[in-house]
Write an enzyme that holds these catalytic residues in place. Structure first.
Site, PDB file in Angstrom:
ATOM      1  N   THR B 158       0.873  -1.192   0.000  1.00 44.15           N
ATOM      2  CA  THR B 158       0.000   0.000   0.000  1.00 44.15           C
ATOM      3  C   THR B 158       0.903   1.233   0.000  1.00 44.15           C
ATOM      4  O   THR B 158       1.367   1.658  -1.040  1.00 44.15           O
ATOM      5  CB  THR B 158      -0.963  -0.026   1.199  1.00 44.15           C
ATOM      6  OG1 THR B 158      -0.225  -0.116   2.396  1.00 44.15           O
ATOM      7  CG2 THR B 158      -1.937  -1.171   1.082  1.00 44.15           C
ATOM      8  N   LYS B 184       4.221  -6.816   3.971  1.00 42.83           N
ATOM      9  CA  LYS B 184       3.962  -5.408   3.652  1.00 42.83           C
ATOM     10  C   LYS B 184       3.703  -4.685   4.976  1.00 42.83           C
ATOM     11  O   LYS B 184       3.253  -5.275   5.958  1.00 42.83           O
ATOM     12  CB  LYS B 184       2.801  -5.244   2.685  1.00 42.83           C
ATOM     13  CG  LYS B 184       1.433  -5.625   3.163  1.00 42.83           C
ATOM     14  CD  LYS B 184       0.668  -4.616   3.970  1.00 42.83           C
ATOM     15  CE  LYS B 184       0.627  -3.280   3.277  1.00 42.83           C
ATOM     16  NZ  LYS B 184      -0.124  -2.305   4.149  1.00 42.83           N
ATOM     17  N   THR B 195      -1.161  -1.255   7.543  1.00 41.38           N
ATOM     18  CA  THR B 195      -1.229  -2.547   8.207  1.00 41.38           C
ATOM     19  C   THR B 195      -0.025  -3.409   7.859  1.00 41.38           C
ATOM     20  O   THR B 195       0.480  -3.342   6.763  1.00 41.38           O
ATOM     21  CB  THR B 195      -2.513  -3.256   7.739  1.00 41.38           C
ATOM     22  OG1 THR B 195      -3.607  -2.601   8.337  1.00 41.38           O
ATOM     23  CG2 THR B 195      -2.518  -4.725   8.095  1.00 41.38           C
ATOM     24  N   GLU B 276       7.112   5.137   7.836  1.00 37.23           N
ATOM     25  CA  GLU B 276       6.698   6.348   7.128  1.00 37.23           C
ATOM     26  C   GLU B 276       7.606   7.523   7.469  1.00 37.23           C
ATOM     27  O   GLU B 276       7.706   7.929   8.627  1.00 37.23           O
ATOM     28  CB  GLU B 276       5.232   6.644   7.453  1.00 37.23           C
ATOM     29  CG  GLU B 276       4.320   5.594   6.796  1.00 37.23           C
ATOM     30  CD  GLU B 276       2.892   5.634   7.271  1.00 37.23           C
ATOM     31  OE1 GLU B 276       2.034   5.131   6.537  1.00 37.23           O
ATOM     32  OE2 GLU B 276       2.625   6.143   8.362  1.00 37.23           O
ATOM     33  N   ASN B 399       1.021  11.419   6.865  1.00 40.85           N
ATOM     34  CA  ASN B 399      -0.147  11.115   7.688  1.00 40.85           C
ATOM     35  C   ASN B 399      -1.113  12.275   7.873  1.00 40.85           C
ATOM     36  O   ASN B 399      -2.252  12.076   8.281  1.00 40.85           O
ATOM     37  CB  ASN B 399       0.300  10.557   9.034  1.00 40.85           C
ATOM     38  CG  ASN B 399       0.823   9.147   8.868  1.00 40.85           C
ATOM     39  OD1 ASN B 399       0.085   8.271   8.445  1.00 40.85           O
ATOM     40  ND2 ASN B 399       2.100   8.948   9.144  1.00 40.85           N
ATOM     41  N   SER B 404      -7.139  12.350   2.513  1.00 42.66           N
ATOM     42  CA  SER B 404      -7.856  13.337   1.722  1.00 42.66           C
ATOM     43  C   SER B 404      -7.303  13.438   0.305  1.00 42.66           C
ATOM     44  O   SER B 404      -6.326  12.822  -0.041  1.00 42.66           O
ATOM     45  CB  SER B 404      -7.820  14.682   2.415  1.00 42.66           C
ATOM     46  OG  SER B 404      -6.658  14.867   3.154  1.00 42.66           O
TER      47      SER B 404
END
Lengths: 404, 404
Positions: B158, B184, B195, B276, B399, B404
């Site tokens: 993802t 992942k 996740t 991230e 994040n 959006s």
């Protein structure tokens, strides 16, 4: 540093408290060109109670305050606070500095050393230049002034972008009792210059045990319900001093406790409003938990979640992250009973997106500066409210560069 | 999205595992122009064990996998994974989607529904377009290939910036057993597209109880020892499938368990390396705790502290924040026994700055991409190692804008 966009419009006018005087000095502990020491002197008969960080690595000043809290007391008392150096993680030398400041203050003011309470906030792990503070004491004594609490609020600031004060008056049997308090803190509750320190003064007449009970109880719904970044300082201190000058006995008085709680909550929320990098003020309201403890767990899991806090920073009504935080909290929860709202807009009910959910309405709401996240667990009567702020680039800027 | 600077140079060459075949498809669950479904089909006799998120709001697919894990099994098995939609917090409809995918897969492949395991990762709270996955199944069946595990690793991504794979071989009684796995995950362990999903395949021969014991034990020192942001997904899943095709019995074999643990740790660390916004890979080594549980508490408090993680991002050897994290962890600690090092450089001993501490040497060390924070509590023999990454502007970027 720009003042937080969440700051109050102005520092409030705090009523003077009979029996306490303040002075500040620029002792050069670390900063240049600003005050960095505040002295508060309490007349004979004052009662002092406190609550302190639970950190197992707490600073020498905190350990000293805890040891003195509740000792049999006669005569006056003093509170000495410096910014610029936290005297935390300074080994056995740290206790030497605390003892030196206490002894010099006691001698100068004619107090028992047991009645001198100190706090230090600033860099951690650096030797404390306590002689600079001691050298400033005579001038501080000469400058004592019952109306100087606003200057005191400024002297204890570190990374704070605004000074913090709050007050209340309470009517007890037709007579007025006054409470005035100040605080510093801008990361909850960071170890460096972002420690939370709170000093509250009242002219109420009250014994130590009753005052301690009121302070401990009120802390649980105020200072223990705020979080900026989930980190806990080694130096957090709340001291409440009652001078007794009003002659009004308040032991066990519910109105006094309520007024004290209001002052503590006001100061606590100002700390959140000065959260490092904060652009949004967030109230998390949890209801329907199995019990209040579970509700607190859920509320704190939401308030401390980096993913929730970054979503708020991005003005994104990302209720999935709220679900995630509920799930990881450890509290009893049933996915299919969960209801979540932003402000008054229900986004999810019965474990699924609300059929009437409007993305446009929610997006408009998320642009506000003050936000409510409501969660109902649908299980019982447990409830808790906590306060936090968003997680922004400003937080990274401040904390990735702070020490160097 | 640029590939993480902490990524391995290339996806490893993973040995094929006899008895398992893979296929991928672009089913258009949400993404366009990329694969988003992977099917793994296991020959008759395969044993599947797993560990799952402890979240109380776990997804329908996780609940379904848990219900099927360890059921008496005959015939082959299948694993169906989609990206693009997590089917989490979709109410009772979520279970309908899982059942529909399971039933269609079972019918097409001639399996029991109890032997079809599904996972979903992607946006939360959106209805799952499960028919798109079902429609892709015939093509997936036609494309099954024992050597297509690398494509499977890509189909489940993802927000991952690189596909993750690891393998090991182990010699058991002169015969070779092979293990190949994919994963992942890029926020540990975020609820949306971040996740963590892990699928490991081996040709070992082993009963379910023994495989489950090996997987559960190995998870405790691998997947349960990583953290990116302290958040926990509603969908985290680790499935380990043993085809038995090698004919080599490994139940209770320590070498097999060690090799499985190696593969799991390798995949876990790759998830951290894809954290991230991560720019630094951090190993936190805690020793000298009262017991291993306390050591884990201290290590996780350090690894999850926003103040520690931002200091690392700023290349600042801010050991005061490490002290703070030790203090808030809840573990037994004595401030004056603490020793802290960055890499091999001791910065603090006996609760105070090391007399030989060199700011220059430490600053040079902090510029490295891979860092060790060592803490010795000086109390006992408890130890724990956990892995994390720094907290950067990149994390906020990803994040605060993700949904959006």
């Amino acid at each position: 540093m720009a003042v937080s966009p969440l700051a109050p419009a102005a520092f409030p006018s705090l009523p003077a408290i009979a029996g306490v005087r303040f002075a500040t000095a620029a002792a050069g502990v670390r900063y240049k060109g600003r005050t960095d020491v505040m002295l508060a002197v309490l007349d004979a008969g004052a009662v002092v109670a406190g609550v302190f960080t639970r950190s197992s690595t707490r600073s020498a000043a905190v350990l000293d305050c805890q040891a003195k809290n509740g000792l049999p007391a006669t005569g006056g008392a003093a509170i000495v606070v410096n910014s610029g150096n936290s005297n935390a993680f300074t080994g056995k030398v740290g206790a030497v500095s605390v003892a030196a400041i206490s002894a010099a203050t006691a001698e100068l003011l004619g107090l028992s050393e047991d009645r001198v309470f100190t706090s230090s906030t600033g860099v951690i792990g650096e030797p404390m230049p306590h002689q600079r503070i001691i050298d400033a004491l005579p001038a501080l004594q000469g400058a004592l002034d019952g109306s100087a609490i606003d200057a005191a609020a400024r002297a204890i600031m570190t990374t704070d972008t605004f000074p913090k004060g709050a007050s209340a008056t309470v009517n007890v049997g037709g007579k007025t009792v006054t409470i005035s308090g100040i605080a510093k803190g801008s990361g909850m509750i960071a170890p460096d210059m972002a420690t939370m320190l709170v000093y509250i003064f009242t002219d109420a007449l009250i014994d130590h045990a009753s005052l301690q009970a009121a302070v401990s109880g009120a802390s649980d719904s105020t200072f223990n319900c705020i979080t900026v970044d989930s980190d806990t300082s080694t130096s957090d201190t709340v001291l409440v001093a009652a001078t007794g000058a009003s002659g009004v006995q308040v032991a066990g008085n519910a109105d006094f406790t309520a007024a004290l709680t209001d002052v503590m909550r006001d100061l606590a929320l100002q700390v959140v409003r000065d959260g490092e990098g904060a652009t949004k003020f967030i109230e998390v309201q949890v209801t329907g938990a199995a019990d209040d403890l579970d509700a607190r767990k859920v509320a704190m899991a939401i308030a401390n979640s980096p993913l929730v806090k970054t979503a708020i920073a991005g003005q994104d009504a990302n209720w999935g992250r709220v679900v995630m935080a509920v799930g990881k909290s450890g509290a009893a929860a049933d996915r299919d009973l969960l209801a979540i709202r932003f402000g008054d807009i229900w986004v999810a009910r019965n474990g699924y997106r609300d059929p009437d959910y409007s993305e446009d309405a929610t997006s408009a709401y998320m642009k506000q500066q003050e936000l409510v996240i409501g969660v109902d667990l649908g299980l019982g009567e447990g409830r808790s409210t906590v306060w936090t702020c968003d997680l922004t680039h400003g937080y990274i800027d401040i904390n990735a560069d702070y020490r160097s």
